[in-house]
Design an enzyme around this catalytic site. Structure first.
Site, PDB file in Angstrom:
ATOM      1  N   SER A 253      30.733  36.812  36.979  1.00 56.82           N
ATOM      2  CA  SER A 253      30.067  35.540  37.223  1.00 56.82           C
ATOM      3  C   SER A 253      30.515  34.457  36.228  1.00 56.82           C
ATOM      4  O   SER A 253      31.707  34.226  36.081  1.00 56.82           O
ATOM      5  CB  SER A 253      28.567  35.764  37.205  1.00 56.82           C
ATOM      6  N   LYS A 257      34.440  33.525  35.029  1.00 55.60           N
ATOM      7  CA  LYS A 257      35.153  32.257  34.830  1.00 55.60           C
ATOM      8  C   LYS A 257      35.765  32.284  33.426  1.00 55.60           C
ATOM      9  O   LYS A 257      36.917  31.903  33.210  1.00 55.60           O
ATOM     10  CB  LYS A 257      34.184  31.071  34.937  1.00 55.60           C
ATOM     11  N   TRP A 344      27.141  32.474  47.620  1.00 58.51           N
ATOM     12  CA  TRP A 344      27.102  31.411  46.601  1.00 58.51           C
ATOM     13  C   TRP A 344      28.459  31.296  45.885  1.00 58.51           C
ATOM     14  O   TRP A 344      28.906  30.220  45.523  1.00 58.51           O
ATOM     15  CB  TRP A 344      25.982  31.763  45.622  1.00 58.51           C
ATOM     16  N   HIS A 394      25.646  39.933  44.425  1.00 55.16           N
ATOM     17  CA  HIS A 394      26.243  39.441  43.176  1.00 55.16           C
ATOM     18  C   HIS A 394      25.890  40.400  42.040  1.00 55.16           C
ATOM     19  O   HIS A 394      24.738  40.456  41.608  1.00 55.16           O
ATOM     20  CB  HIS A 394      25.618  38.060  42.927  1.00 55.16           C
TER      21      HIS A 394
END
Ligand code: GTR
Length: 413
Positions: A253, A257, A344, A394
């Protein structure tokens, strides 16, 4: 009567304001038919329109050009002043996890201009061989004590989450039995993840005591965390029980990044894994599917550099897109993973981005994903770039880990 009505009106007011707020927010798009038509910026053409046709031109011209663009317009400069670090093994055991692992807890202390920050690293290494072990390096979200029920884990300074509460994301025994080590730090140790806590982060070392000290191109939290990944690597290089040529930087998540940005900047990482990194990570920004640049910059204004906010309403004008970030990992092995229910994070956008990055791997004579058709769920594609979309939400699951281990076996064994 007045006394009874007052709280009622307060609740009504808050409720109405909330509705007004939500109505003013652009609706999240989850409809593939509503993805805007977009043109991705080319990987192998410079800003001046020169075609890139060799590895040499990629490395000398195009890669540095893209790296500067991502630095100045999105993630912000990483602090580059050297900060003095000392390492102190505060606890260790050679018979951890029922005898299969070496456990080490290393306190890294950074000192600069009268300031000090501490980061506590927890490591497990296989003890079955005397050979230095390859290591999966990954920040944890909620404190070292949450990754295992091991009672010897020293809790992280910024967390009071209970022991073992995130254990499902950390199948440490499986990883160790496969011949790999794990090293982790609570990411708050480098920047507690709230805008107003910047003073507690590592940024004051570099002169950024508050948000107003930051120029448009200075990095914020993601830069600080990526800096942290490299400082963890500095320690791993010194540890004789670790094979520092085989360190895999990985993140989930927001930390996915971060792992991408750390891997791009620090070529000591031999492999990079993005787990459900989504917007601002692997997913193409121009698709505006699920989380958007506008939304991420508004909700997490302390993550990217200030310049990135210019694109909130004009993402089609970004001078790059995330397939170009992924390509900056080349020629090292790269794994991008999505989850079916994690809309998402835009699984399709993550896939397409990885597929497009293959162009640069091809320049190196390597196979990227080699297809623009998304694989079925739970069917990984594993070339020099790997991709899977698994069932579920997720998260980081055993399925993800099993495939990361297979991928590491394929390229790092
Ligand atoms: C969400 C954010 C995502 C992702 C996620 C996480 O709230 O919108 O970009 O970073 O948090 O890190 O779990």
């Amino acid at each position: 009567m007045k006394k009874i009505l007052f709280p009622f009106f307060v609740v009504l007011f808050v409720f109405n304001s909330l509705i007004a707020y939500t109505q003013n927010q652009p609706k999240t798009n989850y409809d593939e038919n509503k993805v805007p038509t977009y043109t991705l910026p080319e990987l192998l053409k410079t800003t001046n329109g020169k075609s890139i046709t060799s590895v040499k031109e990629w490395e000398k011209i195009r890669r540095p050009e893209l790296l500067s663009l991502f630095t100045e317009q999105m993630y912000g400069e990483l602090p580059n002043q050297k900060i003095k670090a000392t390492y102190n093994i505060v606890e260790s055991s050679s018979t951890a996890l029922n005898g299969i692992a070496i456990r080490k807890q290393v306190e890294i202390s950074f000192k600069h201009k009268g300031m000090e920050r501490k980061a506590l690293m927890l490591m497990y290494l296989p003890n079955s061989t005397a050979k230095p072990a390859p290591v999966f390096l990954q920040f944890n979200f909620q404190g070292n004590q949450t990754v295992s029920n091991d009672p010897s884990i020293i809790p992280s300074q910024h967390s009071d989450y209970p022991r073992g509460s995130k254990i499902s994301r950390w199948p440490i025994e499986m990883i160790v039995k496969a011949g790999y080590g794990v090293a982790t730090i609570h990411y708050f140790d480098f920047y507690p993840d709230q805008k107003e806590r910047q003073p507690e982060s590592i940024l004051p070392f570099f002169g950024y005591k508050s948000e107003t000290d930051l120029t448009n191109t200075d990095g914020q939290a993601i830069a600080a965390w990526a800096w942290g990944y490299s400082r963890m690597m500095d320690y791993l290089v010194k540890d004789k029980q670790v094979d520092s040529k085989r360190v895999i930087v990985m993140g989930h998540s927001r930390l996915g990044k971060t792992a991408l940005w750390a891997g791009v900047n620090d070529k000591r990482f031999a492999m990079v894994i993005s787990n459900n990194s989504g917007c601002g990570g692997a997913a193409l920004s121009r698709r505006e599917f699920g989380e958007t640049v506008n939304r991420i910059n508004n909700v997490f204004s302390h993550w990217f550099c200030k310049n990135f906010h210019q694109y909130n309403q004009k993402v089609q004008e970004l001078p790059f897109d995330q397939h170009q970030l992924l390509a900056l990992v080349a020629p090292r092995p790269l794994y991008v993973a999505s989850a079916e229910e994690d809309l998402w994070a835009d699984p399709k956008g993550e896939f397409l981005s990885a597929a497009h990055a293959g162009e640069v791997y091809q320049l190196y004579g390597m196979k990227g994903l080699d297809t623009f058709t998304m694989p079925s769920v739970n069917q990984p594609i594993m070339n020099r770039i790997a991709y899977h979309i698994r069932t579920g939400k997720h998260d980081v699951t055993d399925f993800d880990w099993k495939n990361y281990i297979l991928f590491a076996d394929k390229w790092l064994k």
